[in-house]
Design an enzyme around this catalytic site. Structure first.
Site, PDB file in Angstrom:
ATOM      1  N   CYS A   2      -8.802 -12.490   9.637  1.00 40.26           N
ATOM      2  CA  CYS A   2      -9.375 -12.668  10.327  1.00 40.26           C
ATOM      3  C   CYS A   2      -9.292 -14.269   9.827  1.00 40.26           C
ATOM      4  CB  CYS A   2     -11.568 -12.930   9.953  1.00 40.26           C
ATOM      5  SG  CYS A   2     -12.154 -11.794  10.328  1.00 40.26           S
ATOM      6  N   ARG A  27      -2.215 -12.780  11.222  1.00 34.74           N
ATOM      7  CA  ARG A  27      -3.291 -12.150  10.455  1.00 34.74           C
ATOM      8  C   ARG A  27      -3.946 -10.867  11.099  1.00 34.74           C
ATOM      9  NH1 ARG A  27      -4.302 -15.393   6.587  1.00 34.74           N
ATOM     10  NH2 ARG A  27      -6.756 -14.970   6.860  1.00 34.74           N
ATOM     11  N   TRP A  75     -10.686  -9.859  13.350  1.00 36.76           N
ATOM     12  CA  TRP A  75     -10.444  -8.393  12.554  1.00 36.76           C
ATOM     13  C   TRP A  75     -11.864  -8.328  11.881  1.00 36.76           C
ATOM     14  CZ3 TRP A  75      -8.128  -5.961   8.103  1.00 36.76           C
ATOM     15  CH2 TRP A  75      -7.608  -4.301   8.591  1.00 36.76           C
ATOM     16  N   ASN A 101     -14.472 -15.147   7.313  1.00 38.09           N
ATOM     17  CA  ASN A 101     -13.401 -14.295   7.209  1.00 38.09           C
ATOM     18  C   ASN A 101     -13.517 -14.050   5.806  1.00 38.09           C
ATOM     19  OD1 ASN A 101     -10.880 -12.457   6.874  1.00 38.09           O
ATOM     20  ND2 ASN A 101      -9.804 -14.194   5.925  1.00 38.09           N
ATOM     21  N   GLY A 102     -13.670 -12.480   5.285  1.00 43.52           N
ATOM     22  CA  GLY A 102     -14.352 -12.111   3.985  1.00 43.52           C
ATOM     23  C   GLY A 102     -15.465 -10.738   5.087  1.00 43.52           C
ATOM     24  N   GLU A 485      10.602   1.722  -0.281  1.00 43.33           N
ATOM     25  CA  GLU A 485      10.546   0.601   1.008  1.00 43.33           C
ATOM     26  C   GLU A 485      11.184   0.899   2.080  1.00 43.33           C
ATOM     27  OE1 GLU A 485       9.228  -2.014   0.178  1.00 43.33           O
ATOM     28  OE2 GLU A 485       9.783  -3.359   1.888  1.00 43.33           O
ATOM     29  N   LYS A 489       8.576   0.708   5.719  1.00 40.29           N
ATOM     30  CA  LYS A 489       9.245  -0.070   6.761  1.00 40.29           C
ATOM     31  C   LYS A 489       9.835   0.852   7.719  1.00 40.29           C
ATOM     32  CE  LYS A 489       8.756  -3.644   5.588  1.00 40.29           C
ATOM     33  NZ  LYS A 489       8.409  -3.116   3.791  1.00 40.29           N
ATOM     34  N   GLU A 492       5.240   1.454   8.813  1.00 43.35           N
ATOM     35  CA  GLU A 492       4.747   0.770   9.471  1.00 43.35           C
ATOM     36  C   GLU A 492       4.943  -0.160  10.522  1.00 43.35           C
ATOM     37  OE1 GLU A 492       3.799  -2.603   6.767  1.00 43.35           O
ATOM     38  OE2 GLU A 492       6.375  -2.312   5.987  1.00 43.35           O
ATOM     39  N   HIS A 508      12.287  20.243  -5.424  1.00 43.62           N
ATOM     40  CA  HIS A 508      10.978  20.502  -6.154  1.00 43.62           C
ATOM     41  C   HIS A 508       9.695  20.588  -5.020  1.00 43.62           C
ATOM     42  CE1 HIS A 508      11.898  20.514 -10.365  1.00 43.62           C
ATOM     43  NE2 HIS A 508      12.896  18.967  -9.648  1.00 43.62           N
ATOM     44  N   LYS A 607      -1.681  -9.085   7.992  1.00 47.94           N
ATOM     45  CA  LYS A 607      -0.031  -9.537   7.189  1.00 47.94           C
ATOM     46  C   LYS A 607      -1.415  -9.653   5.628  1.00 47.94           C
ATOM     47  CE  LYS A 607       3.109 -11.183   5.782  1.00 47.94           C
ATOM     48  NZ  LYS A 607       4.645 -10.189   5.003  1.00 47.94           N
TER      49      LYS A 607
HETATM   50  C1  AGP Z   1       4.654  -4.416   3.633  1.00 49.63           C
HETATM   51  O1  AGP Z   1       5.786  -4.569   4.877  1.00 49.63           O
HETATM   52  C2  AGP Z   1       3.067  -4.807   4.193  1.00 49.63           C
HETATM   53  N1  AGP Z   1       2.934  -5.662   5.124  1.00 49.63           N
HETATM   54  C3  AGP Z   1       2.330  -4.772   3.169  1.00 49.63           C
HETATM   55  O2  AGP Z   1       2.750  -2.567   2.063  1.00 49.63           O
HETATM   56  C4  AGP Z   1       2.140  -5.558   1.853  1.00 49.63           C
HETATM   57  O3  AGP Z   1       3.378  -5.905   0.951  1.00 49.63           O
HETATM   58  C5  AGP Z   1       1.083  -5.643   1.033  1.00 49.63           C
HETATM   59  O4  AGP Z   1      -0.319  -6.051   1.774  1.00 49.63           O
HETATM   60  C6  AGP Z   1       0.896  -6.189  -0.390  1.00 49.63           C
HETATM   61  O5  AGP Z   1       0.720  -7.990  -0.082  1.00 49.63           O
HETATM   62  P1  AGP Z   1       1.150  -8.841  -0.968  1.00 49.63           P
HETATM   63  O6  AGP Z   1       2.551  -9.119  -0.829  1.00 49.63           O
HETATM   64  O7  AGP Z   1       0.898 -10.331   0.068  1.00 49.63           O
HETATM   65  O8  AGP Z   1      -0.342  -8.870  -1.770  1.00 49.63           O
END
Ligand code: AGP
Length: 612
Positions: A2, A27, A75, A101-102, A485, A489, A492, A508, A607
């Site tokens: 949020c 966010r 959210w 938020n929480g 990674e 990318k 996601e 394997h 985010k």
């Molecule tokens: C990565 O592209 C994602 N947004 C997600 O995996 C992110 O790296 C993860 O949530 C950790 O976030 P942080 O680095 O703010 O702790």
């Protein structure tokens, strides 16, 4: 997560709230709402969906002259994303509103008790409980009522409160969910994150857990939620300006942030290294040399992309500092029986500094006596404030949900930290350290020089492969985490199923996946496992797989056995993770674009994951 925006000052409230909420859209949210005092009462307007829906609903209220108010983007965590569940939420009288938020973990029992006491609930949310709980304790002292109410609460909150009988002030309170306060002449702000207030002020105060703030036009006073005692907190100056948080002409924040990587990497190491002598200074590391010298183990703790950075950091720290390194997913670490003590250094890695699992792991490690040095991109975030010290990345605000410049900045911080630890343990000569630092210093220039070429290759590759349903990414040694990674990318932001794998694992299991429809992205630098990678590529080729190779542009052998090849300049193997990551970011970006995906705000993702 949020987004909260609050304002008290001289500006008309609606433009301030809506502009602030727009700057927090990254966010992730599914409904929104605003509230402000009007003619002795409170106005509240909410809407499901994007902010544009709320703006349309607000057309009739544009003339309001109120200078105080709260806004929120929700959210959904408890209750569907509907107008009824959108914040702000009110008490029974409608004179008191809250935004939150929480997660209120004991909301159900609190709500049942409040219902017995006659309170009527209008939503399914945990947040509404807060409004009725404050109402329960409220006579004429709002601060006391908020403090009393929050004593009954277990869970996490960043909270904004407005009461019709005190239309000249707002209350903010926080526990485990970030809340930043802004100060300017005759106006004060509260927000979930810095970009919301950057256009107005760079003077900020970060609330800590257990603190409450009273915001008025004259300024901000802060006190303890526990006992109401005043707390003095000096404002900090944020170096980011509003423009940095905008797109600066790029189509998406993610693309802007990919192109900002040379500067972000440079900003992260600049000021910490003296390449000629090999010296490294980390003034905020917060632990003594003798602590470093007696370390028996290091735990790198993170989630998602930050965890991938830790997997790479492991190679550098073990090679240069000679300390065994574990890289732990924070969500697993926090529920294990841990063997930690003061001789184990814990390094939480987090772009946001607010990730719930990483923060929880930090607190457990700290309680077991482990010194904590975090790697983080946000000044004053919770993780940094609960660490003994921090190695800050200086990537600037990362708005795109998919982490790019924060990742390569984390690599930079890990690289210099590994050499710093090595120096303190005298496990690397100053001359060798200087050599490795000089290699690092080349990274921004190499990326800068190749970005547009890599981008062009990525566009073509996307045209050919954006309809594919599956991708496999393969790498060895330092390129194995890079493969993970690259796959993250792609999945996601394009929603394509993509897996990263250690190339040595092919026999394997994954080799069963190879067919003519699945592109296999192979990372093949000229390092000590090059021949092994070539064998893996030939295994894929011989099964009619599609090979998308990243390797040295002059590698004719690799080119011959690949369907597509993207050239990456030859460099010191230790810096290859920086160079091989960037084309993979661009490939993911261009494929997502070709698929019409929401690159900056991918579905279901946020985010900063500030709840479990
Ligand atoms: C990565 O592209 C994602 N947004 C997600 O995996 C992110 O790296 C993860 O949530 C950790 O976030 P942080 O680095 O703010 O702790």
């Amino acid at each position: 997560m949020c987004g909260i925006v609050g304002y008290v000052g001289y500006r008309r409230i609606l433009p301030v709230l809506l502009d602030g909420l727009k700057r927090l859209e990254y966010r992730g949210y599914d409904s929104a709402g605003v509230t402000w005092p009007e003619e002795g009462g409170l106005m509240r307007v909410r809407a499901k969906g994007k902010l544009s829906v709320l703006e349309d609903t607000l057309e009739d209220y544009r003339s309001t002259k109120s200078k105080v108010g709260l806004g929120h983007t929700r959210w959904a965590t408890h209750g569907e994303p509907t107008e009824e569940n959108a914040h702000p939420h009110t008490d029974c009288t409608g004179e008191l509103v809250v935004v939150h938020n929480g997660i209120i973990e004991n909301y159900y029992s609190l709500r049942e008790q409040l219902k017995k006491e006659g309170h009527r609930f209008m939503s399914e949310t945990d947040t509404e409980v807060l409004a009725h709980l404050i109402e329960k304790y409220l006579d004429d002292d709002l601060e006391a009522a908020v403090r009393q109410a929050l004593k009954d609460v277990t869970g996490a909150y960043a909270l904004g409160v407005l009461w019709a009988r005190r239309p000249d002030m707002l209350i903010a309170a926080r526990k485990q969910s970030p809340l930043v306060l802004g100060i300017s002449e005759n106006e004060t702000f509260m927000a979930s994150d810095i970009p919301a207030i950057l256009p107005y002020t760079r003077e900020v105060i970060f609330l800590d857990d257990g603190e409450m703030a009273i915001l008025t036009e004259q300024g901000i006073s802060i006190c303890s939620l526990e006992n109401g005692q005043e707390i003095e907190k000096a404002p900090q100056q944020i170096s980011w300006d509003a423009a940095m948080a905008e797109k600066s002409g790029y189509k998406h924040f993610m693309l802007k942030e990919i192109y900002e990587q040379p500067q972000a990497i440079l900003n992260t190491f600049r000021g910490s290294i003296i390449p000629d002598t090999g010296e490294i200074e980390l003034p905020e590391i917060g632990i003594e040399t003798q602590t470093i010298q007696r370390l028996k183990r290091i735990v790198l703790l993170a989630c998602g992309t930050s965890w991938h950075a830790g997997l790479i950091g492991k190679y550098w720290i073990e090679k240069w500092a000679g300390i065994p390194v574990e890289v732990d997913l924070a969500s697993e670490f926090r529920y294990r029986d841990l063997l930690m003590d003061e001789d184990v250094l814990t390094i939480p890695i987090s772009q946001s500094g607010e990730t719930a699992d990483t923060l929880a792991g930090l607190r457990i490690a700290k309680n077991l006596g482990s010194p904590i040095v975090s790697i983080c991109n946000v000044l004053g975030s919770t993780i940094t404030r609960e660490s003994d010290g921090t190695v800050y990345t200086h990537a600037g605000p990362e708005i795109g949900v998919a982490s790019t410049k924060a990742f390569t900045s984390q690599l930079t911080a890990l690289y210099i930290l590994a050499l710093f630890l090595a120096q303190k343990r005298k496990s690397v000569s100053m001359q060798d350290a200087a050599t490795y630092l000089k290699a690092l210093m080349k990274v921004p220039g190499i990326i800068e020089e190749h970005l547009s070429k890599w981008h062009e290759h990525s566009r073509k590759l996307a045209d050919e492969f954006y309809t594919k349903a599956d991708f496999l990414y393969l790498g060895r040694h330092l390129q194995f985490p890079v493969a993970l990674e690259g796959a993250l990318k792609l999945k996601e932001i394009s929603y394509i199923h993509a897996e990263g794998y250690a190339a040595g694992e092919m026999k394997h299991g994954p080799i069963a996946l190879i067919d003519k429809d699945m592109p296999v992205v192979a990372l093949v630098p000229g390092d000590h496992v090059y021949e092994k990678m070539i064998s893996n590529v030939e295994e894929v080729k011989s099964r009619r797989g599609i090979v998308v190779a990243l390797g040295r542009q002059e590698d004719e052998g690799l080119k011959r056995i690949s369907n597509v090849m993207i050239g990456v300049p030859e460099a010191d193997p230790m810096i290859n993770p920086f160079l091989y990551t960037v084309p993979l970011q661009l490939i993911a970006y261009e494929i997502a674009l070709a698929r019409g995906c929401d690159v900056d705000q991918p579905r279901n993702l946020a985010k900063s994951v500030t709840v479990e």
